[in-house]
Design an enzyme around this catalytic site. Structure first.
Site, PDB file in Angstrom:
ATOM      1  N   GLU A  21       0.839  -1.210   0.000  1.00 41.34           N
ATOM      2  CA  GLU A  21       0.000   0.000   0.000  1.00 41.34           C
ATOM      3  C   GLU A  21       0.871   1.256   0.000  1.00 41.34           C
ATOM      4  O   GLU A  21       0.472   2.299  -0.481  1.00 41.34           O
ATOM      5  CB  GLU A  21      -0.886   0.018   1.253  1.00 41.34           C
ATOM      6  CG  GLU A  21      -1.905  -1.106   1.292  1.00 41.34           C
ATOM      7  CD  GLU A  21      -2.455  -1.335   2.714  1.00 41.34           C
ATOM      8  OE1 GLU A  21      -3.473  -2.009   2.804  1.00 41.34           O
ATOM      9  OE2 GLU A  21      -1.872  -0.864   3.699  1.00 41.34           O
ATOM     10  N   GLY A  87     -11.836  -5.685   4.750  1.00 41.65           N
ATOM     11  CA  GLY A  87     -12.887  -6.573   4.266  1.00 41.65           C
ATOM     12  C   GLY A  87     -14.235  -5.850   4.364  1.00 41.65           C
ATOM     13  O   GLY A  87     -14.533  -5.233   5.388  1.00 41.65           O
ATOM     14  N   MET A 198      -7.660  -4.559  10.848  1.00 48.50           N
ATOM     15  CA  MET A 198      -6.915  -5.032  12.015  1.00 48.50           C
ATOM     16  C   MET A 198      -6.126  -3.951  12.762  1.00 48.50           C
ATOM     17  O   MET A 198      -5.385  -4.276  13.683  1.00 48.50           O
ATOM     18  CB  MET A 198      -5.961  -6.177  11.585  1.00 48.50           C
ATOM     19  CG  MET A 198      -6.703  -7.337  10.950  1.00 48.50           C
ATOM     20  SD  MET A 198      -5.637  -8.641  10.289  1.00 48.50           S
ATOM     21  CE  MET A 198      -4.965  -9.334  11.783  1.00 48.50           C
ATOM     22  N   GLU A 199      -6.274  -2.679  12.377  1.00 46.44           N
ATOM     23  CA  GLU A 199      -5.425  -1.645  13.001  1.00 46.44           C
ATOM     24  C   GLU A 199      -6.150  -0.369  13.437  1.00 46.44           C
ATOM     25  O   GLU A 199      -5.728   0.296  14.404  1.00 46.44           O
ATOM     26  CB  GLU A 199      -4.294  -1.217  12.029  1.00 46.44           C
ATOM     27  CG  GLU A 199      -3.347  -2.323  11.616  1.00 46.44           C
ATOM     28  CD  GLU A 199      -3.849  -3.151  10.446  1.00 46.44           C
ATOM     29  OE1 GLU A 199      -4.773  -2.674   9.740  1.00 46.44           O
ATOM     30  OE2 GLU A 199      -3.364  -4.274  10.231  1.00 46.44           O
ATOM     31  N   ASP A 222     -11.666  -7.320  -0.159  1.00 46.88           N
ATOM     32  CA  ASP A 222     -12.333  -8.630  -0.095  1.00 46.88           C
ATOM     33  C   ASP A 222     -13.629  -8.439   0.679  1.00 46.88           C
ATOM     34  O   ASP A 222     -13.871  -7.367   1.231  1.00 46.88           O
ATOM     35  CB  ASP A 222     -11.429  -9.663   0.609  1.00 46.88           C
ATOM     36  CG  ASP A 222     -11.015  -9.188   2.002  1.00 46.88           C
ATOM     37  OD1 ASP A 222      -9.928  -8.609   2.124  1.00 46.88           O
ATOM     38  OD2 ASP A 222     -11.794  -9.345   2.958  1.00 46.88           O
TER      39      ASP A 222
HETATM   40  N1  SAH Z   1       1.014 -10.683   5.927  1.00 49.72           N
HETATM   41  C1  SAH Z   1      -0.268 -10.992   5.324  1.00 49.72           C
HETATM   42  C2  SAH Z   1      -1.374 -10.613   6.230  1.00 49.72           C
HETATM   43  C3  SAH Z   1      -2.256  -9.472   5.888  1.00 49.72           C
HETATM   44  S1  SAH Z   1      -3.482  -9.284   7.111  1.00 49.72           S
HETATM   45  C4  SAH Z   1      -0.243 -10.488   3.928  1.00 49.72           C
HETATM   46  O1  SAH Z   1       0.330  -9.423   3.631  1.00 49.72           O
HETATM   47  O2  SAH Z   1      -0.713 -11.223   3.053  1.00 49.72           O
HETATM   48  C5  SAH Z   1      -4.678  -8.285   6.296  1.00 49.72           C
HETATM   49  C6  SAH Z   1      -4.436  -6.805   6.257  1.00 49.72           C
HETATM   50  O3  SAH Z   1      -5.449  -6.200   5.482  1.00 49.72           O
HETATM   51  C7  SAH Z   1      -4.530  -6.136   7.615  1.00 49.72           C
HETATM   52  O4  SAH Z   1      -3.691  -5.005   7.610  1.00 49.72           O
HETATM   53  C8  SAH Z   1      -6.018  -5.729   7.731  1.00 49.72           C
HETATM   54  O5  SAH Z   1      -6.166  -4.460   8.310  1.00 49.72           O
HETATM   55  C9  SAH Z   1      -6.529  -5.704   6.290  1.00 49.72           C
HETATM   56  N2  SAH Z   1      -7.671  -6.585   5.940  1.00 49.72           N
HETATM   57  C10 SAH Z   1      -8.090  -6.753   4.676  1.00 49.72           C
HETATM   58  N3  SAH Z   1      -9.107  -7.640   4.622  1.00 49.72           N
HETATM   59  C11 SAH Z   1      -9.342  -8.044   5.899  1.00 49.72           C
HETATM   60  C12 SAH Z   1     -10.245  -8.999   6.487  1.00 49.72           C
HETATM   61  N4  SAH Z   1     -11.093  -9.706   5.728  1.00 49.72           N
HETATM   62  N5  SAH Z   1     -10.194  -9.182   7.833  1.00 49.72           N
HETATM   63  C13 SAH Z   1      -9.313  -8.490   8.593  1.00 49.72           C
HETATM   64  N6  SAH Z   1      -8.423  -7.598   8.080  1.00 49.72           N
HETATM   65  C14 SAH Z   1      -8.417  -7.370   6.756  1.00 49.72           C
END
Ligand code: SAH
Length: 258
Positions: A21, A87, A198-199, A222
């Site tokens: 991002e 999401g 998540m933040e 998503d």
């Molecule tokens: N290291 C992994 C994990 C990403 S976690 C990776 O890069 O593939 C997902 C990130 O996107 C988090 O920062 C969260 O804030 C956001 N996010 C997007 N879709 C989400 C969902 N369905 N549930 C929770 N967080 C989500």
């Protein structure tokens, strides 16, 4: 230890969760300077005529709280803008849409029966509000960015901007069943949630503690459902930085006219 060469103008922080991002923003930075602090890289420089610090929150509430505290204590930022993905949970909040947060709730916080479910103990609060002025600018910037023709090439012709409550918690929500149950439990407690991530709630809580105005936009990567584990990485790789770039450019331009 404070920065020895403190910037003349208080910088604005642009916070992202994921390197994908943030990528495009670092490339656009004028006179970039990298500072390593608290196991993180902070990028100082000028972006579209504004003094900024770019930072990664890293993933989850604790990591985001650490980054936010460092931005305020060490880099002296007095405004924070978060660009990230989330999401979609609310009805009609689809992949490619943008949600600008009005406020945040922690969906995984439960100190009941000592405190009402979702209430942050000793704060007497469940929802933490974003700054109305910064959020209005972010909403305008997001609406303008979505009209940009380059997003049509990503297939998001009918993307729109929503504004409302976002839920944060230390879980990647990736099943339709979990998403529905989270949504319904929150709704029963009076919290109509548009998106989950998540933040954001951690950033909001730290900003409230320090009295620092902040705003958050999340592009929907998503639907937090059974295909979230496929939709999320696809979106993050192909599209997230394009959104962040278009929206932040417009946001900083609007801010400079204030
Ligand atoms: N290291 C992994 C994990 C990403 S976690 C990776 O890069 O593939 C997902 C990130 O996107 C988090 O920062 C969260 O804030 C956001 N996010 C997007 N879709 C989400 C969902 N369905 N549930 C929770 N967080 C989500």
């Amino acid at each position: 230890m404070p920065l020895t060469s403190a910037p003349a103008i208080t910088p604005i922080a642009i916070l992202s969760a994921l390197p994908q991002e943030q990528r495009g923003l670092i490339e656009l930075l004028h006179q970039p300077r990298k500072v390593h602090h608290a196991s993180r890289d902070f990028w100082l420089g000028d972006l579209h005529g504004q003094s900024v610090v770019l930072a990664l929150s890293k993933i989850g509430k604790v990591a985001a709280a650490t980054t936010t505290t460092a931005l305020i204590e060490r880099f002296g930022v007095r405004r924070i803008v978060f660009t990230g993905v989330a999401g979609g949970m609310g009805q009609g909040v689809k992949v490619g849409d943008v949600v600008v947060a009005t406020d945040f709730v922690q969906h995984d916080l439960d100190a009941s029966p000592l405190f009402p479910r979702y209430e942050v103990p000793l704060y007497g609060k469940t929802r933490f509000h974003c700054d109305a002025t910064l959020s209005a600018l972010l909403f305008e910037a997001s609406s303008k960015a979505l009209a940009h023709e380059s997003l049509a090439t990503h297939g998001f012709h009918d993307a729109c901007v929503h504004q409302g409550l976002i839920a944060s918690g230390d879980r990647f929500v990736s099943s339709a069943e979990e998403s529905r149950s989270l949504h319904d439990l929150l709704a029963d407690a009076g919290h109509a949630v548009l998106a989950v991530e998540m933040e954001g709630a951690a950033v909001a809580q730290v900003c409230m503690d320090y009295g620092v105005p902040f705003a958050v936009m999340r592009t929907i990567s998503d639907r937090a459902d059974d295909s979230a584990h496929v939709d999320f990485p696809d979106f993050v790789e192909a599209t997230a930085s394009r959104y962040a770039h278009l929206i932040i450019e417009r946001f900083l331009n609007l801010l400079s006219k204030k």
